[in-house]
Design a protein around this motif. Structure first.
Motif, mmCIF file in Angstrom:
data_model
loop_
_atom_site.group_PDB
_atom_site.id
_atom_site.type_symbol
_atom_site.label_atom_id
_atom_site.label_comp_id
_atom_site.label_asym_id
_atom_site.label_seq_id
_atom_site.Cartn_x
_atom_site.Cartn_y
_atom_site.Cartn_z
ATOM 1 N N LEU A 136 0.840 -1.193 0.000
ATOM 2 C CA LEU A 136 0.000 0.000 0.000
ATOM 3 C C LEU A 136 0.876 1.244 0.000
ATOM 4 O O LEU A 136 1.633 1.482 0.948
ATOM 5 C CB LEU A 136 -0.920 0.022 1.216
ATOM 6 C CG LEU A 136 -2.177 -0.834 1.162
ATOM 7 C CD1 LEU A 136 -1.840 -2.320 1.197
ATOM 8 C CD2 LEU A 136 -3.111 -0.485 2.306
ATOM 9 N N ALA A 137 0.762 2.025 -1.064
ATOM 10 C CA ALA A 137 1.538 3.251 -1.157
ATOM 11 C C ALA A 137 1.091 4.258 -0.104
ATOM 12 O O ALA A 137 0.017 4.137 0.498
ATOM 13 C CB ALA A 137 1.383 3.862 -2.551
ATOM 14 N N GLU A 138 1.916 5.274 0.102
ATOM 15 C CA GLU A 138 1.493 6.391 0.925
ATOM 16 C C GLU A 138 0.214 6.985 0.325
ATOM 17 O O GLU A 138 0.089 7.137 -0.894
ATOM 18 C CB GLU A 138 2.583 7.454 0.964
ATOM 19 C CG GLU A 138 2.239 8.666 1.808
ATOM 20 C CD GLU A 138 3.299 9.740 1.704
ATOM 21 O OE1 GLU A 138 3.312 10.629 2.577
ATOM 22 O OE2 GLU A 138 4.102 9.695 0.759
ATOM 23 N N ASP A 139 -0.741 7.288 1.181
ATOM 24 C CA ASP A 139 -2.033 7.840 0.773
ATOM 25 C C ASP A 139 -2.891 6.853 -0.004
ATOM 26 O O ASP A 139 -3.899 7.246 -0.603
ATOM 27 C CB ASP A 139 -1.864 9.117 -0.047
ATOM 28 C CG ASP A 139 -1.230 10.241 0.772
ATOM 29 O OD1 ASP A 139 -1.515 10.298 1.991
ATOM 30 O OD2 ASP A 139 -0.455 11.027 0.214
ATOM 31 N N ALA A 140 -2.538 5.574 0.023
ATOM 32 C CA ALA A 140 -3.436 4.539 -0.483
ATOM 33 C C ALA A 140 -4.306 4.065 0.667
ATOM 34 O O ALA A 140 -3.814 3.804 1.770
ATOM 35 C CB ALA A 140 -2.641 3.374 -1.070
ATOM 36 N N GLU A 141 -5.612 3.937 0.416
ATOM 37 C CA GLU A 141 -6.533 3.504 1.459
ATOM 38 C C GLU A 141 -7.528 2.508 0.879
ATOM 39 O O GLU A 141 -8.304 2.843 -0.021
ATOM 40 C CB GLU A 141 -7.277 4.694 2.065
ATOM 41 C CG GLU A 141 -8.150 4.327 3.252
ATOM 42 C CD GLU A 141 -8.730 5.539 3.957
ATOM 43 O OE1 GLU A 141 -9.133 5.403 5.126
ATOM 44 O OE2 GLU A 141 -8.774 6.621 3.341
ATOM 45 N N ILE A 142 -7.462 1.282 1.372
ATOM 46 C CA ILE A 142 -8.451 0.263 1.013
ATOM 47 C C ILE A 142 -9.639 0.433 1.947
ATOM 48 O O ILE A 142 -9.490 0.417 3.173
ATOM 49 C CB ILE A 142 -7.860 -1.148 1.137
ATOM 50 C CG1 ILE A 142 -6.711 -1.335 0.125
ATOM 51 C CG2 ILE A 142 -8.929 -2.201 0.915
ATOM 52 C CD1 ILE A 142 -5.993 -2.668 0.255
ATOM 53 N N LEU A 143 -10.840 0.602 1.362
ATOM 54 C CA LEU A 143 -12.054 0.845 2.134
ATOM 55 C C LEU A 143 -12.979 -0.352 2.026
ATOM 56 O O LEU A 143 -13.275 -0.826 0.916
ATOM 57 C CB LEU A 143 -12.778 2.089 1.613
ATOM 58 C CG LEU A 143 -12.008 3.415 1.663
ATOM 59 C CD1 LEU A 143 -12.782 4.500 0.922
ATOM 60 C CD2 LEU A 143 -11.765 3.827 3.104
ATOM 61 N N GLY A 144 -13.470 -0.843 3.156
ATOM 62 C CA GLY A 144 -14.411 -1.953 3.154
ATOM 63 C C GLY A 144 -15.828 -1.485 2.843
ATOM 64 O O GLY A 144 -16.323 -0.529 3.442
ATOM 65 N N ILE A 145 -16.463 -2.140 1.884
ATOM 66 C CA ILE A 145 -17.873 -1.857 1.600
ATOM 67 C C ILE A 145 -18.703 -2.148 2.846
ATOM 68 O O ILE A 145 -18.499 -3.143 3.533
ATOM 69 C CB ILE A 145 -18.340 -2.694 0.396
ATOM 70 C CG1 ILE A 145 -17.814 -2.057 -0.905
ATOM 71 C CG2 ILE A 145 -19.847 -2.831 0.348
ATOM 72 C CD1 ILE A 145 -18.172 -2.822 -2.159
ATOM 73 N N GLN A 146 -19.669 -1.269 3.140
ATOM 74 C CA GLN A 146 -20.374 -1.362 4.409
ATOM 75 C C GLN A 146 -21.575 -2.299 4.385
ATOM 76 O O GLN A 146 -22.016 -2.751 5.444
ATOM 77 C CB GLN A 146 -20.804 0.037 4.850
ATOM 78 C CG GLN A 146 -19.611 0.915 5.220
ATOM 79 C CD GLN A 146 -20.039 2.276 5.711
ATOM 80 O OE1 GLN A 146 -20.646 3.047 4.981
ATOM 81 N NE2 GLN A 146 -19.724 2.569 6.960
ATOM 82 N N GLU A 147 -22.165 -2.570 3.219
ATOM 83 C CA GLU A 147 -23.330 -3.445 3.204
ATOM 84 C C GLU A 147 -22.926 -4.864 3.598
ATOM 85 O O GLU A 147 -22.135 -5.500 2.904
ATOM 86 C CB GLU A 147 -23.965 -3.479 1.816
ATOM 87 C CG GLU A 147 -24.356 -2.121 1.278
ATOM 88 C CD GLU A 147 -23.319 -1.562 0.335
ATOM 89 O OE1 GLU A 147 -23.680 -1.215 -0.799
ATOM 90 O OE2 GLU A 147 -22.142 -1.475 0.732
#
Length: 476
Positions: A136-147
């Protein structure tokens, strides 16, 4: 014997004043939005064990902008090569799946690396593959889907029986892996964000029909490295290596809100577990050979470092050293109950500092939370061979509370070089019940009468005649 990797020096004693100045300023400027549940500064945590893997955390500033992503495998790909967008809106699940499928074909050639560039990458849960590096690069953010309907259901953990929060299936983790070998998750302090707020709200409102899933869970795997990333806002436990071998976690920051995030344990096993009652006894996988060191920890609702209460497979050969626990409800705790079976033994605590804690050291044998009514009430855990050395601090209400029982006595506990400034001036601030052990040299506060006394040269001074006496006072 396992050779440890080199780590940065963590001169805890010399830095205490600096930490004390830094922590209040940090909290006031951020209005205590996040508690650093489990954070290690300038250090590492290593776990080598046959059951649940390991953990550690540290605070590191972000690297400079535009830093190139190093190539750690013979082959490397970018998520954008597989259709990734990174705008925080597009569903990147298919891109992750296509990339990992491609990487799975490089196992015999040394594996491959998947680079996640700067951006926000919204995804449903996905599975890793062996011989893979997720960077994961700097300022990379993996976001989990909330449903939650996008989170696959899995069978309950075999050592937990019916499920941790609900009977039957449980939700899987955002990033998952089973029967893997040689997996690395690292980066320039990029972030894996479970976006757990909706999960926490539904849990409190009793709207979920299945146990929540962790943020990252690796099961039945070996040679796992987690380093130089941030994990935050997990729906449930944050990183859970289950029945793994040779797990190393270092330089990782874990964040979750102070009060709003129920059971978002930073690492299990920094909350060291090995199964729950009859299910854990039947599964029979101990957590052992664990080294936890160089941590800064805060826990306002539980304890900084816990063993149990789910320890039915056994816990042994654990060393906890160079740890600062600040502004916490409890500092270090061992908890169990009748019905657990198993054992906790050969546990070493060394060079711990408690800065403003309600209770410093806790051993509790009546933590009566059970998966169902079918547990064996005669399955009594064994608690023995525990040592506390170089334990210091101030602002502690009850420095020691060791609550054994007639059925679950605590054996061979050693205290040496203890000096803890207290905030409660009455008696019984060193509390004991059904414990046998010894005190070496002079310690403060004065120990309970249940313990034998030895001088600094370990020569017997006085034998205790009151090992079964209890002065536990939970009102303090």
């Amino acid at each position: 014997m396992v050779e440890t990797l080199p780590v940065g020096r963590f001169q805890l004693q010399q830095q205490r004043l600096e930490f004390k100045r830094w922590i209040p300023a940090f909290l006031s400027s951020h209005k205590t939005l996040f508690v650093l549940l489990w954070i290690a500064a300038f250090g590492s945590v290593f776990f080598w064990q046959w059951n649940i893997g390991g953990s550690g955390f540290s605070i590191f500033a972000k690297v400079g902008p535009g830093r190139p992503m190093p190539k750690m495998r013979p082959f490397a790909f970018n998520l954008t090569d597989f259709g990734g967008v990174g705008d925080g809106v597009a569903d990147e699940t298919a891109a992750f799946e296509r990339a990992i499928l491609a990487i799975s074909k490089f196992g015999k050639r040394g594996g491959a690396q998947l680079n996640v560039p700067p951006g926000k990458w919204l995804t449903a849960p996905f599975n890793l593959t062996s011989h893979m590096t997720l960077f994961l690069a700097e300022d990379a953010e993996i976001l989990g889907i909330q449903e939650e309907k996008r989170w696959a259901l899995m069978p309950p953990l075999p050592s937990y029986g019916y499920g941790r929060e609900h009977n039957g299936s449980r939700y899987g983790s955002l990033i998952h892996g089973q029967n893997l070998r040689d997996v690395v998750i690292t980066g320039h302090n990029g972030t894996i964000n479970g976006q757990g707020q909706s999960w926490w709200k539904k849990y409190r409102q009793k709207l979920l029909n299945h146990s929540r899933g962790p943020l990252v869970q690796i099961m039945w795997s070996s040679d796992i490295v987690i380093s130089d990333i941030t994990l935050r806002d997990s729906p449930f436990w944050t990183f859970h290596p289950y029945d793994c071998k040779n797990v190393t976690v270092r330089n990782v920051t874990i964040l979750a809100p102070i009060f709003e995030a129920p059971n978002t344990d930073g690492i299990d096993p920094v909350a060291i577990k090995s199964g729950w009652d009859q299910y854990g006894i039947a599964y029979g996988r101990p957590s052992r050979n664990i080294l936890i060191r160089n941590l800064i920890i805060r826990s306002m609702v539980s304890a900084g470092i816990s063993i149990g209460s789910e320890m039915s497979g056994g816990v042994s050969n654990v060393t906890v050293e160079n740890v600062l626990v600040w502004s916490s409800r409890r500092a270090v705790r061992i908890k169990t109950a009748a019905g657990r079976g198993g054992y906790v033994r050969d546990i070493t605590y060394r060079n711990l500092t408690f800065d403003n804690a309600r209770v410093g050291i806790v051993i509790k044998t009546d933590y009566n939370e059970h998966p169902d009514d079918d547990f064996d009430r005669k399955a009594l855990p064994i608690i023995r061979d525990i040592s506390f050395t170089e334990i210091h601090g101030h602002g502690v209400r009850v420095p020691v509370r060791i609550h054994g029982s007639k059925d679950i006595p605590i054996r061979n506990v050693t205290f040496r070089d203890i000096s803890i400034g207290i905030t409660y001036k009455k008696k019984h601030i060193f509390q004991c019940a059904f414990v046998e052990g010894r005190v070496i040299g002079t310690i403060f506060p004065a120990p309970c009468e249940n313990l034998d006394r030895y001088d600094e040269e370990e020569r017997l001074v006085k034998l205790s005649a009151a090992q079964n006496v209890t002065d536990i006072d939970y009102d303090i």
